[in-house]
Design a protein around this motif. Structure first.
Motif, PDB file in Angstrom:
ATOM      1  N   GLU A   2       0.718  -1.190   0.063  1.00 56.21           N
ATOM      2  CA  GLU A   2       0.049   0.066  -0.032  1.00 56.21           C
ATOM      3  C   GLU A   2       0.865   1.226  -0.070  1.00 56.21           C
ATOM      4  OE1 GLU A   2      -0.478  -2.366   2.027  1.00 56.21           O
ATOM      5  OE2 GLU A   2      -2.731  -2.871   2.289  1.00 56.21           O
ATOM      6  N   LYS A   3       0.321   2.326  -0.823  1.00 53.75           N
ATOM      7  CA  LYS A   3       1.073   3.380  -0.842  1.00 53.75           C
ATOM      8  C   LYS A   3       0.424   4.577  -0.170  1.00 53.75           C
ATOM      9  CE  LYS A   3       2.452   2.639  -5.664  1.00 53.75           C
ATOM     10  NZ  LYS A   3       1.813   1.260  -5.799  1.00 53.75           N
ATOM     11  N   ILE A   4       1.293   5.174   0.897  1.00 55.71           N
ATOM     12  CA  ILE A   4       0.816   6.210   1.833  1.00 55.71           C
ATOM     13  C   ILE A   4       1.322   7.436   1.412  1.00 55.71           C
ATOM     14  CG2 ILE A   4       0.675   6.749   4.275  1.00 55.71           C
ATOM     15  CD1 ILE A   4      -0.696   4.105   3.613  1.00 55.71           C
ATOM     16  N   LEU A   5       0.686   8.623   1.291  1.00 64.69           N
ATOM     17  CA  LEU A   5       0.852  10.114   1.122  1.00 64.69           C
ATOM     18  C   LEU A   5       0.990  10.596   2.501  1.00 64.69           C
ATOM     19  CD1 LEU A   5       1.809  12.286  -0.535  1.00 64.69           C
ATOM     20  CD2 LEU A   5      -0.668  12.793  -1.006  1.00 64.69           C
ATOM     21  N   VAL A   6       2.087  11.114   2.704  1.00 64.68           N
ATOM     22  CA  VAL A   6       2.073  12.124   4.294  1.00 64.68           C
ATOM     23  C   VAL A   6       2.519  13.418   3.883  1.00 64.68           C
ATOM     24  CG1 VAL A   6       3.764  12.207   6.216  1.00 64.68           C
ATOM     25  CG2 VAL A   6       3.474  10.152   5.423  1.00 64.68           C
ATOM     26  N   VAL A   7       1.587  14.169   4.390  1.00 65.72           N
ATOM     27  CA  VAL A   7       1.693  15.480   4.111  1.00 65.72           C
ATOM     28  C   VAL A   7       1.889  16.499   5.424  1.00 65.72           C
ATOM     29  CG1 VAL A   7       0.436  17.278   2.482  1.00 65.72           C
ATOM     30  CG2 VAL A   7      -0.090  14.864   2.392  1.00 65.72           C
ATOM     31  N   ASP A   8       2.932  17.303   5.326  1.00 67.46           N
ATOM     32  CA  ASP A   8       3.050  18.118   6.342  1.00 67.46           C
ATOM     33  C   ASP A   8       4.177  19.116   6.174  1.00 67.46           C
ATOM     34  OD1 ASP A   8       3.702  19.283   9.112  1.00 67.46           O
ATOM     35  OD2 ASP A   8       2.646  17.492   9.860  1.00 67.46           O
ATOM     36  N   ASP A   9       4.036  20.389   6.586  1.00 69.41           N
ATOM     37  CA  ASP A   9       5.155  21.421   6.315  1.00 69.41           C
ATOM     38  C   ASP A   9       6.461  21.113   7.119  1.00 69.41           C
ATOM     39  OD1 ASP A   9       3.432  22.368   8.304  1.00 69.41           O
ATOM     40  OD2 ASP A   9       4.344  24.257   8.062  1.00 69.41           O
ATOM     41  N   GLN A  27       4.809   1.678   1.497  1.00 66.71           N
ATOM     42  CA  GLN A  27       5.668   2.616   0.601  1.00 66.71           C
ATOM     43  C   GLN A  27       5.004   4.010   0.836  1.00 66.71           C
ATOM     44  OE1 GLN A  27       5.409   1.567  -3.633  1.00 66.71           O
ATOM     45  NE2 GLN A  27       6.670   3.395  -4.138  1.00 66.71           N
ATOM     46  N   VAL A  28       5.959   4.991   0.904  1.00 70.98           N
ATOM     47  CA  VAL A  28       5.722   6.286   1.612  1.00 70.98           C
ATOM     48  C   VAL A  28       5.885   7.487   0.422  1.00 70.98           C
ATOM     49  CG1 VAL A  28       5.971   8.066   3.286  1.00 70.98           C
ATOM     50  CG2 VAL A  28       5.959   5.519   3.878  1.00 70.98           C
ATOM     51  N   PHE A  29       4.916   8.233   0.407  1.00 73.13           N
ATOM     52  CA  PHE A  29       5.128   9.401  -0.709  1.00 73.13           C
ATOM     53  C   PHE A  29       5.118  10.563   0.370  1.00 73.13           C
ATOM     54  CE2 PHE A  29       4.072   6.129  -3.584  1.00 73.13           C
ATOM     55  CZ  PHE A  29       4.936   6.328  -4.558  1.00 73.13           C
ATOM     56  N   GLN A  30       5.810  11.755   0.094  1.00 74.97           N
ATOM     57  CA  GLN A  30       5.840  12.788   0.740  1.00 74.97           C
ATOM     58  C   GLN A  30       5.440  14.321   0.165  1.00 74.97           C
ATOM     59  OE1 GLN A  30       9.885  13.106   2.621  1.00 74.97           O
ATOM     60  NE2 GLN A  30       9.711  11.222   3.744  1.00 74.97           N
ATOM     61  N   ILE A  46      -2.389   6.488  -4.914  1.00 72.18           N
ATOM     62  CA  ILE A  46      -2.318   6.685  -3.335  1.00 72.18           C
ATOM     63  C   ILE A  46      -3.334   5.808  -2.722  1.00 72.18           C
ATOM     64  CG2 ILE A  46      -1.941   7.915  -1.602  1.00 72.18           C
ATOM     65  CD1 ILE A  46       0.396   8.046  -3.013  1.00 72.18           C
ATOM     66  N   ASP A  47      -3.312   4.932  -1.603  1.00 72.65           N
ATOM     67  CA  ASP A  47      -4.262   4.090  -0.998  1.00 72.65           C
ATOM     68  C   ASP A  47      -4.416   4.889   0.308  1.00 72.65           C
ATOM     69  OD1 ASP A  47      -3.936   1.747  -2.618  1.00 72.65           O
ATOM     70  OD2 ASP A  47      -1.853   1.611  -2.181  1.00 72.65           O
ATOM     71  N   LEU A  48      -4.055   5.850   0.998  1.00 66.00           N
ATOM     72  CA  LEU A  48      -4.440   6.597   2.055  1.00 66.00           C
ATOM     73  C   LEU A  48      -3.363   7.874   2.175  1.00 66.00           C
ATOM     74  CD1 LEU A  48      -5.137   5.015   5.555  1.00 66.00           C
ATOM     75  CD2 LEU A  48      -3.190   6.811   5.580  1.00 66.00           C
ATOM     76  N   VAL A  49      -4.203   8.887   2.743  1.00 67.34           N
ATOM     77  CA  VAL A  49      -3.392  10.088   3.165  1.00 67.34           C
ATOM     78  C   VAL A  49      -3.542  10.464   4.555  1.00 67.34           C
ATOM     79  CG1 VAL A  49      -3.219  12.577   2.659  1.00 67.34           C
ATOM     80  CG2 VAL A  49      -4.219  11.044   0.805  1.00 67.34           C
ATOM     81  N   ILE A  50      -2.280  10.622   5.012  1.00 64.19           N
ATOM     82  CA  ILE A  50      -2.052  11.518   6.552  1.00 64.19           C
ATOM     83  C   ILE A  50      -1.660  12.727   6.219  1.00 64.19           C
ATOM     84  CG2 ILE A  50      -0.784  11.215   8.433  1.00 64.19           C
ATOM     85  CD1 ILE A  50      -0.398   8.236   7.839  1.00 64.19           C
ATOM     86  N   PRO A  74      -9.035   6.808   1.966  1.00 61.80           N
ATOM     87  CA  PRO A  74      -8.837   7.342   3.440  1.00 61.80           C
ATOM     88  C   PRO A  74      -8.006   8.253   3.719  1.00 61.80           C
ATOM     89  CG  PRO A  74      -8.769   4.764   3.326  1.00 61.80           C
ATOM     90  CD  PRO A  74      -8.744   5.223   2.043  1.00 61.80           C
ATOM     91  N   ILE A  75      -8.834   9.374   4.311  1.00 61.03           N
ATOM     92  CA  ILE A  75      -7.646  10.524   4.822  1.00 61.03           C
ATOM     93  C   ILE A  75      -7.649  10.610   6.323  1.00 61.03           C
ATOM     94  CG2 ILE A  75      -7.385  13.054   4.538  1.00 61.03           C
ATOM     95  CD1 ILE A  75      -9.222  12.982   1.984  1.00 61.03           C
TER      96      ILE A  75
END
Length: 227
Positions: A2-9, A27-30, A46-50, A74-75
């Motif tokens: 699963e691919k997870i997108l992590v979003v934060d400044d 697997q992580v994307f930023q 992407i499978d899920l967003v944080i 999912p978010i």
């Protein structure tokens, strides 16, 4: 994988979360802001967003709303704010979960896995009742759309899942525990307020008079049902 997108400044926090997720087999994307997040979603499956709420250029709330126009993945929102109104705003924007900073590695991974399980199980639901019609209310599982008297009703993914679950079990009373464990796909534990919050939102969107509901009925002491 699963691919997870992590979003934060906060780059340091993004790196820390990425390590947690990679060690758990994801697997992580930023991305550093909502604008970059939307571009990543356009380019990758992407499978899920944080995602953090407070970010420059494009914040997490507006980004969540924009994602929801196109996708029901999912978010999970992150925030240092723990007030109830902040959580309500986050969930009402279309997020599936809300984690208050600081949080532990175990909590984060558990919530990620729970959301992925719930999302996969929903998409594996049998489609024999793909389109459900109830007195002017049309629920289409394939398109994840709801109309009432031919007028589009905008629901969050969680609201849709609850409505679809109740509609597929039309005439049956489902307890809050059953609703929670079916929709969130995790063990019920003092989660009454979570279910009641989403039911309340559903009623406000579907019912002309929430005190005299036509579709979502409460059976006191037992649960909810669609007649």
């Amino acid at each position: 994988m699963e691919k997870i997108l992590v979003v934060d400044d906060n780059i340091q926090l993004v790196e820390t979360i990425s390590i947690y997720l990679e060690n758990a087999g994801f697997q992580v994307f930023q991305a550093e802001n909502g604008k970059d997040a939307l571009e990543s979603l356009r380019l990758c499956k992407i499978d899920l967003v944080i995602m953090d709420i407070m970010m420059p250029e494009k914040d997490g709330i507006s980004t969540t709303k924009e994602i929801r126009y196109k996708d029901n993945i999912p978010i999970i929102l992150l925030s240092a704010k723990s007030q109830e109104e902040d959580k309500v705003e986050g969930l009402d924007s279309g997020a599936d979960d809300y984690i208050t900073k600081p949080f532990s590695k175990d909590e984060l991974i558990a919530r990620v896995k729970a959301q992925l399980r719930r999302y996969k199980n929903l998409n594996k639901m049998p489609t024999k009742d793909s389109e459900i019609l109830i007195r002017g209310l049309k629920i289409d599982y394939e398109s994840k759309s709801v109309t009432l008297n031919d007028e589009i009703i905008n629901l969050t993914p969680t609201e849709f899942k609850i409505l679809y679950l109740l509609a597929r079990n039309q005439g049956k009373v489902l307890s809050i525990k059953t609703i929670y464990e079916s929709v969130w796909n995790q063990k019920f534990f003092n989660s009454e307020s979570t279910v009641m919050f989403h039911i309340s939102n559903l009623r406000s969107k579907l019912e002309i008079d929430v005190k005299r509901p036509i579709y979502l009925k409460v059976v006191w002491g037992q649960g909810y049902m669609v007649e």
